[in-house]
Design an enzyme around this catalytic site. Sequence first.
Site, short mmCIF file in Angstrom:
data_model
loop_
_atom_site.label_atom_id
_atom_site.label_comp_id
_atom_site.label_asym_id
_atom_site.label_seq_id
_atom_site.Cartn_x
_atom_site.Cartn_y
_atom_site.Cartn_z
N SER A 174 27.21 -19.23 25.15
CA SER A 174 26.85 -18.43 23.98
C SER A 174 26.48 -17.02 24.39
O SER A 174 25.92 -16.80 25.49
CB SER A 174 25.64 -19.10 23.31
OG SER A 174 25.08 -18.25 22.34
N TYR A 191 16.70 -23.21 23.17
CA TYR A 191 18.15 -23.44 23.04
C TYR A 191 18.93 -22.51 23.98
O TYR A 191 19.79 -22.96 24.74
CB TYR A 191 18.60 -23.21 21.58
CG TYR A 191 20.10 -23.07 21.47
CD1 TYR A 191 20.93 -24.18 21.62
CD2 TYR A 191 20.70 -21.83 21.29
CE1 TYR A 191 22.32 -24.05 21.57
CE2 TYR A 191 22.08 -21.69 21.23
CZ TYR A 191 22.88 -22.80 21.37
OH TYR A 191 24.24 -22.66 21.35
N ASP A 219 31.62 -38.46 20.62
CA ASP A 219 30.59 -37.83 19.80
C ASP A 219 29.63 -38.91 19.32
O ASP A 219 30.07 -40.02 19.02
CB ASP A 219 31.26 -37.11 18.59
CG ASP A 219 30.39 -36.02 17.98
OD1 ASP A 219 29.26 -36.32 17.57
OD2 ASP A 219 30.88 -34.88 17.89
N CYS A 254 25.46 -37.12 15.68
CA CYS A 254 24.09 -36.77 15.29
C CYS A 254 24.08 -35.53 14.41
O CYS A 254 23.12 -35.29 13.67
CB CYS A 254 23.19 -36.58 16.51
SG CYS A 254 23.55 -35.11 17.48
N LYS A 307 21.98 -27.30 18.68
CA LYS A 307 22.21 -25.85 18.63
C LYS A 307 21.31 -25.08 17.67
O LYS A 307 21.54 -23.89 17.45
CB LYS A 307 23.66 -25.59 18.24
CG LYS A 307 24.00 -26.09 16.84
CD LYS A 307 25.23 -25.44 16.26
CE LYS A 307 25.48 -25.93 14.85
NZ LYS A 307 26.61 -25.34 14.18
N GLY A 358 12.76 -13.20 17.23
CA GLY A 358 13.78 -13.43 18.26
C GLY A 358 15.10 -12.73 18.01
O GLY A 358 15.96 -12.70 18.89
N SER A 403 27.25 -34.50 12.76
CA SER A 403 28.62 -34.41 12.23
C SER A 403 28.95 -35.69 11.49
O SER A 403 28.16 -36.64 11.49
CB SER A 403 29.61 -34.15 13.36
OG SER A 403 29.45 -35.11 14.39
N LYS A 441 21.48 -23.15 27.47
CA LYS A 441 22.84 -22.65 27.71
C LYS A 441 22.91 -21.93 29.05
O LYS A 441 23.85 -22.10 29.83
CB LYS A 441 23.25 -21.69 26.58
CG LYS A 441 23.47 -22.38 25.26
CD LYS A 441 24.80 -23.10 25.23
CE LYS A 441 24.70 -24.37 24.42
NZ LYS A 441 25.91 -25.17 24.36
#
Length: 343
Positions: A129, A154, A36, A39, A89, A299, A41, A158
């Site tokens: 997703s 985004y 990880d 960025c 996300k 959206g 977390s 996905k």
Amino acid sequence: MRGGIMHVLVTGGAGYIGSHTVVALQEAGHDVLVYDNFCNSSRIVLDRIEQITGRIVDFIEGDIRDRQKMDALFAEHDIDAVIHFAGLKAVAESVEKPYEYYDNNVGGTLSLLDAMRTAGCTNIIFSSSATVYGNPAKLPITEDFPKGAPANPYGRTKSMIEDILIDIQAADPAYNVVLLRYFNPIGAHESGLIGEAPQGRPNNLMPYITQVAVGALPELGVFGDDYDTPDGTGVRDYIHVVDLARGHVAALQAVEDGCGLGIYNLGTGNGTSVLELIDAFEAATGQKVPYTIQPRRPGDVDALYADCSKAQAELGWTAVCDIERMCADAWRWQQANPHGYEA
Ligand code: NAD
Ligand code: WQD
């Protein structure tokens, strides 16, 4: 791999869903390596996971776009499978910064896949997703619905990554690829030690509710009450993050069994409106959530909920936590960590 125990690389393992999945993997006996770049977390999450499971969390700080680091990682560690959470996300941010989203999510995944190919690792579980369905023609949504037009960059990342992985698996049947289409993950580990810690003002409903309840934000805005739903507010399929985490352990078993390509919805199959979620939260926690009705958010769709019978039939997985439990666990986490990990 030894006796069903797998050595799993978890990209984005310090994040919200990744951290809960690391707990579930360790509890199932698997060996985990977290990769990880933090960025979105905190390093503190790794100590918290160790408190829960009593096991050390091996981790490497790095970016999935850093090919040298990825190559070194695969050279130094014998990885049986990758669970790939790493990515950006935030839907609205993706509209403002499309390059960053395509670079991080699509570019990052290509970098990871190339490093895996070099190392001969052919097993991957990907965080997809429900957004890939766009605005579905009917409900509940099954995996054989045609993919829709995601409403933002985004969502398109996905969908593109899904297509890349499907093509790679079709070209080389040695690959085992599982695409997990998450519906709306909420809640936190029952210990209250790990949970969702958004930076700045939350984009999603549940962290907004908990931050209003804890007094960090004055009131919730309900985005629209004129949708084609029973009470006019948006309906979603909320799933407890610990149930979602268990879904990854089940998917790992499928990978070990040589599943080829597997695509699964992970939800509960139940639709809950915004107003119903507020009511459930108030009932589960005794906290009032003041709100006002505001205009629709661009959206957003009326309703999205899953048919999860394929995951039940093929992975032996089903969600068990109800909406009250999701609310109670989200609130326990928020109360114990009113400012997230960095308090
Ligand atoms: P998160 O932001 O909490 O976790 C993502 C983690 O990836 C973070 O720890 C971040 O630091 C790391 N990361 C990001 N870019 C990276 C990079 N280039 N290199 C290395 N690490 C990087 O998000 P989350 O909610 O845990 O989501 C995990 C995955 O699930 C994401 O791919 C997300 O798109 C997907 N997903 C999330 C939801 C949701 O509602 N939370 C729903 C569907 C799908
Ligand atoms: C849920 C409902 C809002 C905030 C998003 C992504 C999706 C997936 C999951 C990653 C909607 C309403 C929200 C608020 C509100 N993520 N709402 N007030 O939009 O279903 O899904 O997260 O893949 O791609 O789009 O989740 O939690 O933002 O919204 O009224 O302050 O709550 O309009 O009806 P969504 P959400």
